[in-house]
Design a protein around this motif. Structure first.
Motif, short mmCIF file in Angstrom:
data_model
loop_
_atom_site.label_atom_id
_atom_site.label_comp_id
_atom_site.label_asym_id
_atom_site.label_seq_id
_atom_site.Cartn_x
_atom_site.Cartn_y
_atom_site.Cartn_z
N ALA A 1 0.86 -1.19 0.00
CA ALA A 1 0.00 0.00 0.00
C ALA A 1 0.89 1.24 0.00
N GLY A 2 0.28 2.40 -0.20
CA GLY A 2 1.04 3.64 -0.23
C GLY A 2 0.65 4.59 0.89
N GLN A 3 1.65 5.29 1.43
CA GLN A 3 1.43 6.26 2.53
C GLN A 3 0.69 5.61 3.70
N ASP B 1 5.11 -0.51 2.32
CA ASP B 1 4.74 0.79 1.79
C ASP B 1 5.53 1.07 0.51
N TYR B 2 4.86 0.96 -0.64
CA TYR B 2 5.57 1.19 -1.89
C TYR B 2 5.89 2.66 -2.13
N PHE B 3 5.22 3.55 -1.38
CA PHE B 3 5.51 4.97 -1.55
C PHE B 3 6.75 5.42 -0.78
N LEU B 4 7.35 4.52 -0.01
CA LEU B 4 8.61 4.83 0.65
C LEU B 4 9.80 4.65 -0.30
N ASN C 1 6.73 10.69 -8.55
CA ASN C 1 5.48 11.34 -8.12
C ASN C 1 5.68 12.84 -7.98
N ALA C 2 6.83 13.25 -7.44
CA ALA C 2 7.12 14.68 -7.30
C ALA C 2 7.22 15.35 -8.67
#
Length: 279
Positions: free
Chosen positions: A90-92, A110-113, A121-122
């Motif tokens: 999951a993300g965040q 956490d794949y958003f890490l 994404n930025a």
């Protein structure tokens, strides 16, 4: 290697992710994506039974509730239906959800890490922020005084892109080294915590800081037609105060999912591929 994925909840990014994985020959079951998908979603039980379960970015839409359109489902209820041997991504992810998963013996990743995804994404957010500004202005950004609040990944990339199209860039930071870099790039450097008296010339303000920076007192110092664009997940611009002062504003959170969902999905897919190959 062909896999079976369950994709549960999210927005158009997850719908596009499902398509990409299916095209690659994987077996994909989805739930909670009817709004964005022309394919019929499966049952929650079927999606939950997959060896690899992909949850949204961000994981929660509100406190303790899965980010899933039209469905009220707590993360605690969701985790009770998963098994420790499954890969769950999951993300965040917030600490509460990590604790809930750990109690069930689940490893919630956490794949958003992953730096490769946060940078991508930025970049997408910075590009989208300029699109939002252009759609909401009746003037060009060329030679316009633009303020970027915060000099993290998004702030850095957005400042560079604004400079590239000829805007006059100011950027804020708290750390001395960041302020030094802003000056080194030839931009005006401001301390995020000391903006009083420095806001009278801007045509657009972009906020990237997820905590209140521009309160009613500071907003009163902006020109009456200054466009305020908040890119943070938690408001850094007091939007009620901006509305009260009749300042044009946009809370533009989650831009990659809204503006470039296919590219965002491809970045998530690549990141998940790396994670699954590593373990």
């Amino acid at each position: 290697m062909k896999r079976t994925f369950g994709i549960i909840g999210g927005d158009q990014r997850q719908a596009e992710l499902a398509k990409l994985l299916a095209v690659e020959g994987h077996e994909v079951y989805t739930y909670g994506l009817d709004r964005w998908s022309s394919e019929r979603c499966t049952s929650l039980d079927r999606a939950l039974s997959a060896p690899v379960v992909i949850l949204p970015l961000p994981l929660c839409r509100e406190e303790g509730m899965l980010n899933c359109d039209g469905v009220l489902l707590s993360t605690q209820e969701l985790f009770q239906q998963l098994r420790p041997e499954q890969r769950v991504l999951a993300g965040q992810i917030k600490p509460q959800q990590l604790q809930e998963a750990a109690k069930r013996g689940l490893l919630l990743e956490d794949y958003f890490l992953r730096e490769e995804l946060t940078i991508a994404n930025a970049a997408m957010t910075a590009e989208g922020a300029i699109q939002v500004a252009m759609e909401n202005l009746d003037r060009t950004l060329l030679n316009m005084e633009c303020l970027v609040i915060g000099f993290g990944r998004i702030g850095k990339l957005l400042s560079h892109r604004l400079h590239g199209i000829g805007a006059k860039v100011s950027a804020t930071a708290r750390k001395r080294e960041d302020l030094a870099w802003i000056r080194a790039y030839g931009w005006r450097a401001l301390d995020t915590e000391h903006l009083d008296g420095h806001l009278s010339s801007y045509g657009v303000v972009f906020n990237t800081v997820p905590s209140l920076v521009l309160n009613e007192y500071l907003l009163a110092q902006l020109p009456a037609d200054c466009l305020c664009i908040d890119l943070a997940s938690c408001q850094g611009i007091d939007l009620l105060a901006a509305e009260k002062r009749k300042l044009p504003y946009v809370w533009a959170r989650g831009l990659p999912g809204h503006l470039v969902p296919h590219t965002a999905a491809a970045m998530i897919r690549d990141t998940i591929d790396y994670i699954l190959l590593e373990r």
